[in-house]
Design a protein around this motif. Sequence first.
Motif, PDB file in Angstrom:
ATOM      1  N   GLY A  70       1.064  -1.091   0.041  1.00 23.26           N
ATOM      2  CA  GLY A  70      -0.244   0.201   0.030  1.00 23.26           C
ATOM      3  C   GLY A  70       0.855   1.229   0.091  1.00 23.26           C
ATOM      4  O   GLY A  70       2.117   1.489  -0.164  1.00 23.26           O
ATOM      5  N   LEU A  71       0.108   2.398   0.228  1.00 23.28           N
ATOM      6  CA  LEU A  71       1.017   3.793   0.341  1.00 23.28           C
ATOM      7  C   LEU A  71       1.766   3.865   1.583  1.00 23.28           C
ATOM      8  O   LEU A  71       1.621   2.908   2.640  1.00 23.28           O
ATOM      9  CB  LEU A  71      -0.163   4.677   0.401  1.00 23.28           C
ATOM     10  CG  LEU A  71      -1.043   4.953  -0.969  1.00 23.28           C
ATOM     11  CD1 LEU A  71      -1.914   6.086  -0.978  1.00 23.28           C
ATOM     12  CD2 LEU A  71      -0.234   5.332  -2.281  1.00 23.28           C
ATOM     13  N   PRO A  72       2.915   4.511   1.501  1.00 19.78           N
ATOM     14  CA  PRO A  72       3.548   4.624   2.733  1.00 19.78           C
ATOM     15  C   PRO A  72       2.708   5.011   4.064  1.00 19.78           C
ATOM     16  O   PRO A  72       1.769   5.649   3.980  1.00 19.78           O
ATOM     17  CB  PRO A  72       4.438   5.895   2.508  1.00 19.78           C
ATOM     18  CG  PRO A  72       4.608   6.118   0.862  1.00 19.78           C
ATOM     19  CD  PRO A  72       3.149   5.589   0.499  1.00 19.78           C
ATOM     20  N   ALA A  73       3.366   4.508   5.106  1.00 18.50           N
ATOM     21  CA  ALA A  73       2.379   4.489   6.276  1.00 18.50           C
ATOM     22  C   ALA A  73       3.110   5.191   7.633  1.00 18.50           C
ATOM     23  O   ALA A  73       4.229   5.357   7.399  1.00 18.50           O
ATOM     24  CB  ALA A  73       2.099   3.222   6.632  1.00 18.50           C
ATOM     25  N   CYS A  74       2.392   5.474   8.724  1.00 19.49           N
ATOM     26  CA  CYS A  74       2.755   5.894   9.811  1.00 19.49           C
ATOM     27  C   CYS A  74       3.899   4.880  10.246  1.00 19.49           C
ATOM     28  O   CYS A  74       3.716   3.828  10.278  1.00 19.49           O
ATOM     29  CB  CYS A  74       1.738   5.917  10.837  1.00 19.49           C
ATOM     30  SG  CYS A  74       0.375   6.942  10.246  1.00 19.49           S
ATOM     31  N   VAL A  75       4.927   5.261  10.802  1.00 14.42           N
ATOM     32  CA  VAL A  75       6.031   4.623  11.001  1.00 14.42           C
ATOM     33  C   VAL A  75       6.029   3.775  12.556  1.00 14.42           C
ATOM     34  O   VAL A  75       6.179   2.863  12.799  1.00 14.42           O
ATOM     35  CB  VAL A  75       7.310   5.157  10.932  1.00 14.42           C
ATOM     36  CG1 VAL A  75       8.664   4.303  11.302  1.00 14.42           C
ATOM     37  CG2 VAL A  75       7.568   5.620   9.427  1.00 14.42           C
ATOM     38  N   ARG A  76       5.446   4.712  13.469  1.00 12.74           N
ATOM     39  CA  ARG A  76       5.497   4.163  14.959  1.00 12.74           C
ATOM     40  C   ARG A  76       4.225   4.653  15.637  1.00 12.74           C
ATOM     41  O   ARG A  76       3.472   5.647  15.213  1.00 12.74           O
ATOM     42  CB  ARG A  76       6.675   5.129  15.796  1.00 12.74           C
ATOM     43  CG  ARG A  76       7.913   4.769  15.365  1.00 12.74           C
ATOM     44  CD  ARG A  76       9.044   5.290  16.207  1.00 12.74           C
ATOM     45  NE  ARG A  76      10.274   4.867  15.430  1.00 12.74           N
ATOM     46  CZ  ARG A  76      11.160   3.852  15.868  1.00 12.74           C
ATOM     47  NH1 ARG A  76      10.476   2.928  16.954  1.00 12.74           N
ATOM     48  NH2 ARG A  76      12.219   3.527  15.450  1.00 12.74           N
ATOM     49  N   ILE A  77       3.553   3.595  16.256  1.00 11.83           N
ATOM     50  CA  ILE A  77       2.473   3.800  16.877  1.00 11.83           C
ATOM     51  C   ILE A  77       2.522   3.433  18.393  1.00 11.83           C
ATOM     52  O   ILE A  77       2.850   2.178  18.724  1.00 11.83           O
ATOM     53  CB  ILE A  77       1.307   2.897  16.269  1.00 11.83           C
ATOM     54  CG1 ILE A  77       1.203   3.389  14.839  1.00 11.83           C
ATOM     55  CG2 ILE A  77       0.019   3.121  17.013  1.00 11.83           C
ATOM     56  CD1 ILE A  77       0.264   2.292  13.998  1.00 11.83           C
ATOM     57  N   PRO A  78       2.158   4.401  19.355  1.00 15.34           N
ATOM     58  CA  PRO A  78       2.257   4.060  20.682  1.00 15.34           C
ATOM     59  C   PRO A  78       1.178   2.856  21.226  1.00 15.34           C
ATOM     60  O   PRO A  78       0.211   2.922  20.522  1.00 15.34           O
ATOM     61  CB  PRO A  78       2.052   5.286  21.397  1.00 15.34           C
ATOM     62  CG  PRO A  78       2.279   6.219  20.191  1.00 15.34           C
ATOM     63  CD  PRO A  78       2.068   5.614  19.137  1.00 15.34           C
ATOM     64  N   VAL A  79       1.368   2.050  22.026  1.00 13.40           N
ATOM     65  CA  VAL A  79       0.536   1.207  22.435  1.00 13.40           C
ATOM     66  C   VAL A  79      -0.669   1.712  23.152  1.00 13.40           C
ATOM     67  O   VAL A  79      -0.374   2.758  24.074  1.00 13.40           O
ATOM     68  CB  VAL A  79       1.144   0.039  23.524  1.00 13.40           C
ATOM     69  CG1 VAL A  79       0.268  -0.822  24.309  1.00 13.40           C
ATOM     70  CG2 VAL A  79       2.268  -0.702  22.819  1.00 13.40           C
ATOM     71  N   GLY A  80      -1.849   1.517  22.926  1.00  8.68           N
ATOM     72  CA  GLY A  80      -2.911   2.062  23.401  1.00  8.68           C
ATOM     73  C   GLY A  80      -3.503   3.106  22.516  1.00  8.68           C
ATOM     74  O   GLY A  80      -4.688   3.850  22.803  1.00  8.68           O
ATOM     75  N   ARG A  81      -2.838   3.611  21.413  1.00  8.44           N
ATOM     76  CA  ARG A  81      -3.136   4.952  20.764  1.00  8.44           C
ATOM     77  C   ARG A  81      -3.777   4.226  19.385  1.00  8.44           C
ATOM     78  O   ARG A  81      -3.157   3.413  18.571  1.00  8.44           O
ATOM     79  CB  ARG A  81      -1.945   5.436  20.525  1.00  8.44           C
ATOM     80  CG  ARG A  81      -2.592   6.899  19.583  1.00  8.44           C
ATOM     81  CD  ARG A  81      -1.713   8.265  20.331  1.00  8.44           C
ATOM     82  NE  ARG A  81      -1.990   9.213  19.460  1.00  8.44           N
ATOM     83  CZ  ARG A  81      -1.467   9.722  18.474  1.00  8.44           C
ATOM     84  NH1 ARG A  81      -0.342   9.285  18.195  1.00  8.44           N
ATOM     85  NH2 ARG A  81      -1.964  10.699  17.580  1.00  8.44           N
ATOM     86  N   GLY A  82      -4.737   4.480  18.891  1.00  5.77           N
ATOM     87  CA  GLY A  82      -5.217   4.387  17.519  1.00  5.77           C
ATOM     88  C   GLY A  82      -5.759   3.010  17.661  1.00  5.77           C
ATOM     89  O   GLY A  82      -5.658   2.277  18.763  1.00  5.77           O
ATOM     90  N   VAL A  83      -6.225   2.290  16.456  1.00 10.13           N
ATOM     91  CA  VAL A  83      -6.763   1.165  16.299  1.00 10.13           C
ATOM     92  C   VAL A  83      -5.751  -0.057  16.529  1.00 10.13           C
ATOM     93  O   VAL A  83      -5.980  -0.892  17.468  1.00 10.13           O
ATOM     94  CB  VAL A  83      -7.368   0.833  14.905  1.00 10.13           C
ATOM     95  CG1 VAL A  83      -7.999  -0.701  15.004  1.00 10.13           C
ATOM     96  CG2 VAL A  83      -8.650   1.980  14.614  1.00 10.13           C
ATOM     97  N   CYS A  84      -4.540   0.225  15.914  1.00 10.65           N
ATOM     98  CA  CYS A  84      -3.322  -0.752  16.233  1.00 10.65           C
ATOM     99  C   CYS A  84      -2.910  -0.821  17.526  1.00 10.65           C
ATOM    100  O   CYS A  84      -2.816  -1.835  18.222  1.00 10.65           O
ATOM    101  CB  CYS A  84      -2.218  -0.281  15.246  1.00 10.65           C
ATOM    102  SG  CYS A  84      -2.632  -0.675  13.701  1.00 10.65           S
ATOM    103  N   GLY A  85      -2.878   0.415  18.038  1.00 17.32           N
ATOM    104  CA  GLY A  85      -2.302   0.328  19.550  1.00 17.32           C
ATOM    105  C   GLY A  85      -3.345  -0.255  20.492  1.00 17.32           C
ATOM    106  O   GLY A  85      -3.040  -0.819  21.430  1.00 17.32           O
ATOM    107  N   THR A  86      -4.406   0.040  20.226  1.00 17.63           N
ATOM    108  CA  THR A  86      -5.720  -0.623  21.021  1.00 17.63           C
ATOM    109  C   THR A  86      -5.657  -2.097  20.840  1.00 17.63           C
ATOM    110  O   THR A  86      -6.092  -2.849  22.048  1.00 17.63           O
ATOM    111  CB  THR A  86      -7.109   0.051  20.661  1.00 17.63           C
ATOM    112  OG1 THR A  86      -6.986   1.415  20.677  1.00 17.63           O
ATOM    113  CG2 THR A  86      -8.115  -0.547  21.487  1.00 17.63           C
ATOM    114  N   ALA A  87      -5.390  -2.756  19.755  1.00 19.13           N
ATOM    115  CA  ALA A  87      -5.374  -4.246  19.502  1.00 19.13           C
ATOM    116  C   ALA A  87      -4.248  -4.691  20.425  1.00 19.13           C
ATOM    117  O   ALA A  87      -4.473  -5.730  21.058  1.00 19.13           O
ATOM    118  CB  ALA A  87      -5.276  -4.380  18.198  1.00 19.13           C
TER     119      ALA A  87
END
Length: 159
Positions: A70-87
């Motif tokens: 896919g397109l370039p993406a966010c590089v870092r996601i804190p745990v608990g933040r956003g959908v990924c961090g929530t999972a």
Amino acid sequence: MFTQINYEGSIQEQYITLSKQLDALLTDECDQIANLSNASALLNVFLSDINWVGFYLMKENELVLGPFQGLPACVRIPVGRGVCGTAVAQKETVVVADVHAFPGHIACDAASNSEIVIPLIKEDAVIGVLDIDSPLKNRFSKEDQVGLEQFVDVLMKHI
């Protein structure tokens, strides 16, 4: 060798075929990056109406971008933040019908409207997530969730 096939039957049967294809594709390969790369490519071929599919991997208590399509993406996601961090924080799959209504959603691609994130769990620890975005609202059904969780179960045998 990879051969693209036509997935036939019910959605459940298609996901079973997909998981078998993944298992065959990854057999005898133990490199994590190679296997995650092939898994994201396989999902990109299989899934319709998506605009991003890939992995984020846990490094020093945050998610860091891994192999994706896919397109370039966010590089870092804190745990608990956003959908990924929530999972990661919940250690369970998160399905979001409308990401714009999800508190704290991180918009890496403005075209994304729905998302599914499945944690990669090894020895009871989250080592990363499978993240899939779609430009359609409510793209991911219960059948998709079950099929993708089975896909991740097969993947984890090769990670």
